[in-house]
Write an enzyme that holds these catalytic residues in place. Sequence first.
Site, PDB file in Angstrom:
ATOM      1  N   SER A   1     -17.242  -0.382  -7.981  1.00 34.68           N
ATOM      2  CA  SER A   1     -16.888   0.879  -8.651  1.00 34.68           C
ATOM      3  C   SER A   1     -17.489   0.914 -10.046  1.00 34.68           C
ATOM      4  O   SER A   1     -17.672  -0.127 -10.689  1.00 34.68           O
ATOM      5  CB  SER A   1     -15.368   0.981  -8.767  1.00 34.68           C
ATOM      6  OG  SER A   1     -15.014   2.084  -9.578  1.00 34.68           O
TER       7      SER A   1
ATOM      8  N   TYR B   1      -7.703  -3.179 -10.905  1.00 32.08           N
ATOM      9  CA  TYR B   1      -8.731  -2.578 -10.039  1.00 32.08           C
ATOM     10  C   TYR B   1     -10.114  -2.941 -10.564  1.00 32.08           C
ATOM     11  O   TYR B   1     -10.979  -3.390  -9.803  1.00 32.08           O
ATOM     12  CB  TYR B   1      -8.527  -1.066 -10.017  1.00 32.08           C
ATOM     13  CG  TYR B   1      -9.503  -0.288  -9.161  1.00 32.08           C
ATOM     14  CD1 TYR B   1      -9.267  -0.072  -7.804  1.00 32.08           C
ATOM     15  CD2 TYR B   1     -10.658   0.275  -9.715  1.00 32.08           C
ATOM     16  CE1 TYR B   1     -10.154   0.660  -7.035  1.00 32.08           C
ATOM     17  CE2 TYR B   1     -11.548   1.006  -8.950  1.00 32.08           C
ATOM     18  CZ  TYR B   1     -11.297   1.204  -7.615  1.00 32.08           C
ATOM     19  OH  TYR B   1     -12.178   1.943  -6.844  1.00 32.08           O
TER      20      TYR B   1
HETATM   21  P1  NAD Z   1      -9.160   6.629   0.441  1.00 31.15           P
HETATM   22  O1  NAD Z   1      -7.821   6.372  -0.130  1.00 31.15           O
HETATM   23  O2  NAD Z   1      -9.501   8.002   0.939  1.00 31.15           O
HETATM   24  O3  NAD Z   1      -9.447   5.593   1.612  1.00 31.15           O
HETATM   25  C1  NAD Z   1      -9.071   4.237   1.544  1.00 31.15           C
HETATM   26  C2  NAD Z   1      -8.773   3.735   2.932  1.00 31.15           C
HETATM   27  O4  NAD Z   1      -8.469   2.343   2.868  1.00 31.15           O
HETATM   28  C3  NAD Z   1      -7.572   4.431   3.587  1.00 31.15           C
HETATM   29  O5  NAD Z   1      -7.898   4.820   4.904  1.00 31.15           O
HETATM   30  C4  NAD Z   1      -6.485   3.360   3.560  1.00 31.15           C
HETATM   31  O6  NAD Z   1      -5.537   3.472   4.606  1.00 31.15           O
HETATM   32  C5  NAD Z   1      -7.332   2.085   3.688  1.00 31.15           C
HETATM   33  N1  NAD Z   1      -6.622   0.918   3.191  1.00 31.15           N
HETATM   34  C6  NAD Z   1      -5.974   0.788   2.000  1.00 31.15           C
HETATM   35  N2  NAD Z   1      -5.423  -0.441   1.916  1.00 31.15           N
HETATM   36  C7  NAD Z   1      -5.725  -1.083   3.062  1.00 31.15           C
HETATM   37  C8  NAD Z   1      -5.408  -2.372   3.570  1.00 31.15           C
HETATM   38  N3  NAD Z   1      -4.676  -3.244   2.871  1.00 31.15           N
HETATM   39  N4  NAD Z   1      -5.862  -2.706   4.794  1.00 31.15           N
HETATM   40  C9  NAD Z   1      -6.600  -1.833   5.530  1.00 31.15           C
HETATM   41  N5  NAD Z   1      -6.928  -0.592   5.106  1.00 31.15           N
HETATM   42  C10 NAD Z   1      -6.483  -0.232   3.883  1.00 31.15           C
HETATM   43  O7  NAD Z   1     -10.181   6.195  -0.683  1.00 31.15           O
HETATM   44  P2  NAD Z   1     -11.771   6.363  -0.880  1.00 31.15           P
HETATM   45  O8  NAD Z   1     -11.948   7.144  -2.107  1.00 31.15           O
HETATM   46  O9  NAD Z   1     -12.440   6.771   0.378  1.00 31.15           O
HETATM   47  O10 NAD Z   1     -12.139   4.874  -1.247  1.00 31.15           O
HETATM   48  C11 NAD Z   1     -12.862   4.026  -0.418  1.00 31.15           C
HETATM   49  C12 NAD Z   1     -13.377   2.862  -1.254  1.00 31.15           C
HETATM   50  O11 NAD Z   1     -14.249   3.365  -2.261  1.00 31.15           O
HETATM   51  C13 NAD Z   1     -12.294   2.074  -1.988  1.00 31.15           C
HETATM   52  O12 NAD Z   1     -12.597   0.692  -1.914  1.00 31.15           O
HETATM   53  C14 NAD Z   1     -12.399   2.561  -3.400  1.00 31.15           C
HETATM   54  O13 NAD Z   1     -11.930   1.609  -4.312  1.00 31.15           O
HETATM   55  C15 NAD Z   1     -13.876   2.799  -3.501  1.00 31.15           C
HETATM   56  N6  NAD Z   1     -14.250   3.722  -4.574  1.00 31.15           N
HETATM   57  C16 NAD Z   1     -13.804   5.011  -4.567  1.00 31.15           C
HETATM   58  C17 NAD Z   1     -14.163   5.860  -5.600  1.00 31.15           C
HETATM   59  C18 NAD Z   1     -13.670   7.275  -5.653  1.00 31.15           C
HETATM   60  O14 NAD Z   1     -13.808   7.902  -6.709  1.00 31.15           O
HETATM   61  N7  NAD Z   1     -13.103   7.824  -4.589  1.00 31.15           N
HETATM   62  C19 NAD Z   1     -14.991   5.401  -6.634  1.00 31.15           C
HETATM   63  C20 NAD Z   1     -15.429   4.089  -6.614  1.00 31.15           C
HETATM   64  C21 NAD Z   1     -15.057   3.250  -5.573  1.00 31.15           C
END
Ligand code: NAD
Length: 256
Positions: free
Chosen positions: A147, A162
């Site tokens: 991230s 995080y």
């Molecule tokens: P989201 O919340 O839409 O999706 C996350 C998914 O991970 C969900 O389906 C959730 O059920 C699953 N999950 C959470 N904990 C879990 C566990 N312990 N075991 C199995 N599954 C689990 O979020 P997103 O925005 O799609 O994020 C996806 C990834 O991208 C994450 O790792 C997040 O940190 C990273 N990210 C997101 C952003 C953003 O702005 N959205 C920016 C940088 C990084």
Amino acid sequence: MTHDLPHERTAVVTGAASPRGIGRVVAEQLLRDGWSVGVIDLDADAAATAAAGLAEATGGRAHGVGADISDPDAVAHAVDTLEQALPPLVGLANIAGISSPTPYLELSLDEWRRQIDVNLTGVHIVTQRVARSMVTHQVGRIVNISSISAQRGGGTFSKTPYSAAKAGLVGFTRAIARELGEYGITANIVSPGPIDTDIMGGRLSEERKEGFIAEQLVKRIGTPSDVAAAITFLMSQRAGFITAENISVNGGQYMG
Ligand code: NAD
């Protein structure tokens, strides 16, 4: 040894059950690129429903199983199930993750530990199990999602634990890239800026979007497809000479 990806191949995608999340789009694009996909997410029904929807939308093969990625026994069982149901496991997109917006001085040790457990240890648990399969096939593509929060020390939504876990993923990925390279396995990182999903506490308000856009060079909010483009490229056959790399997908919000 060419270490080419086989025609019939499976990628495990964690966190692909979230309807508006990054994992769902990564899984869909991988299916369109000819991969079969094994979905792992917290809730077994949601994972199975997501996989069924993805298979129907793309005409590909997908199977969904439930596991908390921080639970080694659950992950072992989930990956065993996917391995029996689908073609060789040679791809892994570690997308599952959780956010942590708590200010540092209010942070509990439990929240710190949960962040590290899921966002760092969970990625290791899934990776080690899937990498053992990749070694038997002498080829593999691993992509982990860090991230901009690791690069800038927060500044978007999530805060200290995080950022620490996501920064840890960079060292982790480079170290496995070094150890697993001789087996034809690449390991890379994608570091998104703020992306319009539900992880930042629901849909982004127009005000929050404007705040992010003001700091970016590309004047729109990032989408899951923007991130999936980088991830699926790194998982492709043609990216086989790229490893231990960290690609930022942030519209120019951070240069480094
Ligand atoms: P989201 O919340 O839409 O999706 C996350 C998914 O991970 C969900 O389906 C959730 O059920 C699953 N999950 C959470 N904990 C879990 C566990 N312990 N075991 C199995 N599954 C689990 O979020 P997103 O925005 O799609 O994020 C996806 C990834 O991208 C994450 O790792 C997040 O940190 C990273 N990210 C997101 C952003 C953003 O702005 N959205 C920016 C940088 C990084």
